[in-house]
Design a protein around this motif. Structure first.
Motif: not given
Length: 194
Positions: A159-165, A169-171
């Motif tokens: 989950l954390l890796e997905n959030k980081i990715n 992407t957002f950045e």
């Protein structure tokens, strides 16, 4: 430290640790130390009982192999009384009864001893089996908790890796949008000066 009972082990509740999953490691370790101590005490008691049993068996063997019997004791007292046949006949008659009584008493003692040994061995085997079952149960529970915790941690990591990715992407999109917006503003400023 008092020895643990099966109820102590079965009813033991651990405290959850705040801010992380699982139980307090120190509390679990202390409880496992108590379990080990109890098993060790039971093994020592079992060994002590076995040694006492062997000593009792040796003593019984010594007494049963001994030439001494209670019937031999009255013989010297009866020897001076030779003149009257009645008293001499009485000790000779009671001698075999005494020997028979001693033999039956020895047989009874052997039977009681065998019963105690059998009961002790059964109880020892039962206690050891219960302790082994408790140990296996505790190990299985700990393994299940470990597997569950690792699975949960893997899910959380994913989950954390997905959030980081997602944030990366957002950045990247935000930077691109910001750059294009700033460039359009600069173009407007340049066009406004001309």
């Amino acid at each position: 430290m008092a020895l643990l009972t099966t109820e102590d082990v079965l009813n033991k509740k651990f405290q959850y640790v705040k801010f992380r999953e699982g139980y307090d490691q120190d509390e679990v370790d202390e409880f496992l130390d108590e379990v080990v101590s109890t098993i060790y005490s039971l093994q020592m008691e079992n060994q002590d009982l076995k040694e006492k049993l062997e000593a009792a068996e040796r003593r019984i063997a010594e007494l049963s192999n001994s030439d001494y019997t209670p019937a031999e004791t009255p013989a010297p007292a009866a020897a001076p009384v030779v003149e009257t046949p009645a008293p001499a006949a009485a000790p000779a008659f009671t001698g075999p009864q005494d020997a028979e009584s001693a033999t039956s008493m020895l047989a009874l003692a052997q039977r009681v001893h065998d019963e105690y040994v059998r009961d002790g061995e059964e109880q020892s085997a039962k206690i050891i089996a219960e302790a082994n079952a408790e140990r296996e149960s505790i190990i299985a529970d700990a393994q299940k908790q470990k597997d569950s915790l690792l699975s949960q941690l893997d899910q959380e990591r994913e989950l954390l890796e997905n959030k980081i990715n997602g944030l990366r992407t957002f950045e990247a999109e935000y930077r691109t949008n910001l750059r294009s917006h700033l460039e359009s503003l600069l173009n407007e400023v340049d066009n406004g000066e001309n």
